[in-house]
Design a protein around this motif. Structure first.
Motif, PDB file in Angstrom:
ATOM      1  N   TYR A 117       0.821  -1.219   0.049  1.00 26.47           N
ATOM      2  CA  TYR A 117       0.017  -0.008  -0.126  1.00 26.47           C
ATOM      3  C   TYR A 117       1.054   1.349  -0.001  1.00 26.47           C
ATOM      4  O   TYR A 117       2.089   1.095   0.410  1.00 26.47           O
ATOM      5  N   ARG A 118       0.607   2.256  -0.487  1.00 31.34           N
ATOM      6  CA  ARG A 118       1.066   3.645  -0.436  1.00 31.34           C
ATOM      7  C   ARG A 118       0.985   4.380   0.853  1.00 31.34           C
ATOM      8  O   ARG A 118      -0.316   4.661   1.089  1.00 31.34           O
ATOM      9  N   ASP A 119       2.139   4.598   1.346  1.00 28.99           N
ATOM     10  CA  ASP A 119       1.789   5.388   2.733  1.00 28.99           C
ATOM     11  C   ASP A 119       1.261   6.904   2.021  1.00 28.99           C
ATOM     12  O   ASP A 119       2.153   7.413   1.120  1.00 28.99           O
ATOM     13  N   LEU A 151      -7.224   8.314 -14.320  1.00 24.80           N
ATOM     14  CA  LEU A 151      -8.616   7.863 -14.386  1.00 24.80           C
ATOM     15  C   LEU A 151      -9.069   7.759 -12.657  1.00 24.80           C
ATOM     16  O   LEU A 151     -10.230   7.360 -12.480  1.00 24.80           O
ATOM     17  N   GLY A 152      -8.379   8.460 -12.011  1.00 28.60           N
ATOM     18  CA  GLY A 152      -8.724   8.281 -10.417  1.00 28.60           C
ATOM     19  C   GLY A 152      -7.968   7.418  -9.831  1.00 28.60           C
ATOM     20  O   GLY A 152      -6.941   6.802 -10.186  1.00 28.60           O
ATOM     21  N   ASP A 153      -8.563   6.796  -8.576  1.00 28.29           N
ATOM     22  CA  ASP A 153      -8.107   5.732  -7.869  1.00 28.29           C
ATOM     23  C   ASP A 153      -8.532   4.413  -8.254  1.00 28.29           C
ATOM     24  O   ASP A 153      -9.857   4.021  -8.109  1.00 28.29           O
ATOM     25  N   ALA A 154      -7.812   3.762  -8.977  1.00 29.79           N
ATOM     26  CA  ALA A 154      -8.023   2.339  -9.788  1.00 29.79           C
ATOM     27  C   ALA A 154      -8.622   1.504  -8.732  1.00 29.79           C
ATOM     28  O   ALA A 154      -9.599   0.712  -8.817  1.00 29.79           O
ATOM     29  N   GLY A 155      -7.997   1.423  -7.458  1.00 35.69           N
ATOM     30  CA  GLY A 155      -8.392   0.329  -6.464  1.00 35.69           C
ATOM     31  C   GLY A 155      -9.987   0.618  -6.044  1.00 35.69           C
ATOM     32  O   GLY A 155     -10.846  -0.277  -5.871  1.00 35.69           O
ATOM     33  N   ASP A 156     -10.093   2.011  -5.621  1.00 35.57           N
ATOM     34  CA  ASP A 156     -11.508   2.652  -5.374  1.00 35.57           C
ATOM     35  C   ASP A 156     -12.552   2.356  -6.324  1.00 35.57           C
ATOM     36  O   ASP A 156     -13.623   2.053  -6.045  1.00 35.57           O
ATOM     37  N   PRO A 169      -2.611  -1.838 -12.292  1.00 34.89           N
ATOM     38  CA  PRO A 169      -2.933  -0.963 -13.476  1.00 34.89           C
ATOM     39  C   PRO A 169      -2.446   0.522 -13.724  1.00 34.89           C
ATOM     40  O   PRO A 169      -2.098   1.004 -14.586  1.00 34.89           O
ATOM     41  N   MET A 170      -2.034   0.903 -12.668  1.00 37.49           N
ATOM     42  CA  MET A 170      -1.431   2.258 -12.772  1.00 37.49           C
ATOM     43  C   MET A 170       0.207   2.369 -12.136  1.00 37.49           C
ATOM     44  O   MET A 170       0.472   1.983 -10.953  1.00 37.49           O
ATOM     45  N   LEU A 171       0.919   2.695 -12.960  1.00 43.39           N
ATOM     46  CA  LEU A 171       2.274   3.092 -12.983  1.00 43.39           C
ATOM     47  C   LEU A 171       2.445   4.470 -12.462  1.00 43.39           C
ATOM     48  O   LEU A 171       2.669   5.285 -13.468  1.00 43.39           O
ATOM     49  N   ALA A 172       2.408   5.048 -11.107  1.00 40.46           N
ATOM     50  CA  ALA A 172       2.409   6.330 -10.916  1.00 40.46           C
ATOM     51  C   ALA A 172       3.794   6.821 -10.558  1.00 40.46           C
ATOM     52  O   ALA A 172       4.552   6.907 -11.343  1.00 40.46           O
ATOM     53  N   THR A 173       4.179   6.873  -9.113  1.00 42.80           N
ATOM     54  CA  THR A 173       5.429   7.287  -8.818  1.00 42.80           C
ATOM     55  C   THR A 173       6.458   6.172  -9.023  1.00 42.80           C
ATOM     56  O   THR A 173       7.371   6.469  -9.372  1.00 42.80           O
ATOM     57  N   HIS A 231      -0.431  14.677  -5.010  1.00 38.59           N
ATOM     58  CA  HIS A 231      -0.847  13.497  -4.274  1.00 38.59           C
ATOM     59  C   HIS A 231      -0.435  12.205  -5.030  1.00 38.59           C
ATOM     60  O   HIS A 231      -0.826  11.071  -4.472  1.00 38.59           O
ATOM     61  N   GLY A 232       0.543  12.391  -6.031  1.00 37.82           N
ATOM     62  CA  GLY A 232       1.006  10.968  -6.639  1.00 37.82           C
ATOM     63  C   GLY A 232      -0.145  10.490  -7.326  1.00 37.82           C
ATOM     64  O   GLY A 232      -0.105   9.056  -7.951  1.00 37.82           O
ATOM     65  N   TYR A 233      -1.111  11.069  -7.842  1.00 36.83           N
ATOM     66  CA  TYR A 233      -2.091  10.642  -8.879  1.00 36.83           C
ATOM     67  C   TYR A 233      -1.693  11.113 -10.490  1.00 36.83           C
ATOM     68  O   TYR A 233      -1.242  12.184 -10.478  1.00 36.83           O
ATOM     69  N   ILE A 234      -2.038  10.095 -11.138  1.00 36.95           N
ATOM     70  CA  ILE A 234      -1.766  10.266 -12.689  1.00 36.95           C
ATOM     71  C   ILE A 234      -2.889  11.487 -13.122  1.00 36.95           C
ATOM     72  O   ILE A 234      -4.053  11.184 -13.094  1.00 36.95           O
ATOM     73  N   VAL A 235      -2.258  12.329 -14.010  1.00 37.83           N
ATOM     74  CA  VAL A 235      -3.020  13.304 -14.439  1.00 37.83           C
ATOM     75  C   VAL A 235      -2.978  13.208 -16.238  1.00 37.83           C
ATOM     76  O   VAL A 235      -1.613  13.164 -16.456  1.00 37.83           O
TER      77      VAL A 235
HETATM   78  N1  URA Z   1      -2.941   4.776  -8.253  1.00 37.98           N
HETATM   79  C1  URA Z   1      -4.166   5.235  -8.627  1.00 37.98           C
HETATM   80  O1  URA Z   1      -5.267   4.163  -8.486  1.00 37.98           O
HETATM   81  N2  URA Z   1      -4.419   6.105  -9.421  1.00 37.98           N
HETATM   82  C2  URA Z   1      -3.406   7.106  -9.779  1.00 37.98           C
HETATM   83  O2  URA Z   1      -3.527   8.087 -10.240  1.00 37.98           O
HETATM   84  C3  URA Z   1      -2.088   6.761  -9.257  1.00 37.98           C
HETATM   85  C4  URA Z   1      -1.810   5.725  -8.430  1.00 37.98           C
END
Ligand code: URA
Length: 209
Positions: free
Chosen positions: A103-105, A198-203, A132-136, A191-195
């Motif tokens: 999980y991401r701190d 698609l938002g938070d993939a897990g949620d 699904p998401m390669l963010a940081t 906040h480390g989200y990709i712009v």
């Molecule tokens: N994880 C996500 O689910 N979405 C992001 O944009 C970044 C990390």
């Protein structure tokens, strides 16, 4: 960057656009992600070797080209990885599956491991690692390091969406890992989200927000 494949297939691109839509419901999101997993398998296994297996059709004996599924392992980074994994298992039902719980701190964005279970013979398998998401890139870098420590020698990473920062981080830490994605977006927000992402993939996958 040579070790990056952005898969241009129209079906993948279309489904990614539907996933990006904030009006896409959780059941629809889950279905689309599963379908993308299935389509990605096609791309990521494109160069796998085939061996000739003798078999008999109703009409003749032949040497039939056969994939050695014993040489593969799927590995999901929990929890969103499971959304992609399901589609891959539709096409590769006999391949064993590893799970890495990370999980991401929320403050440091660092990847914290809470679970690790993989097949014992990773060294003899090509590992297809999915998230699904390669963010940081922190989770992917940590997961690959953990897999290598467990014996993995060949790892391919599949995501549906990447940020340039994540691609750079994963390549820097593990230049041997080939990345497959459907798109590389503009950047990460604070906040480390990709712009635009698609938002938070897990949620969105599990309806937790
Ligand atoms: N994880 C996500 O689910 N979405 C992001 O944009 C970044 C990390």
């Amino acid at each position: 960057m040579t070790d990056l494949t952005v898969v241009p297939h129209p079906l993948l691109q279309h489904k990614l656009s539907l996933l990006r839509d904030k009006h896409t419901s959780t059941p629809e999101f889950r279905r689309l992600l599963r379908e993308m997993g299935l389509l990605f398998v096609y791309e990521v296994t494109r160069d796998l070797p085939l061996t000739a297996r003798p078999l008999e059709t109703p009409l003749a004996a032949i040497a039939a080209p056969t994939l050695d599924t014993h040489a593969l392992c799927l590995c999901s980074i929990l929890r969103a990885g499971n959304g992609l994994l399901e589609g891959m298992l539709d096409l590769l039902p006999t391949v064993p599956v590893g799970h890495i719980g990370l999980y991401r701190d929320h403050d440091t964005l660092e990847a914290i491991q809470y679970y690790f279970k993989v097949p014992p013979d990773l060294g003899q398998r090509m590992v297809i690692l999915v998230d699904p998401m390669l963010a940081t890139g922190n989770s992917a870098v940590a997961a690959v390091a953990r897999l290598k420590a467990a014996g993995a020698r060949e790892i391919r990473f599949v995501c549906i969406l990447a940020a340039p920062e994540g691609v750079k981080a994963l390549h820097a830490a593990h230049p041997d890992v080939h990345i497959y994605t459907a798109a590389v977006d503009s950047h990460l927000n604070d906040h480390g989200y990709i712009v635009p992402g698609l938002g938070d993939a897990g949620d969105r996958l599990y309806g937790t927000k």
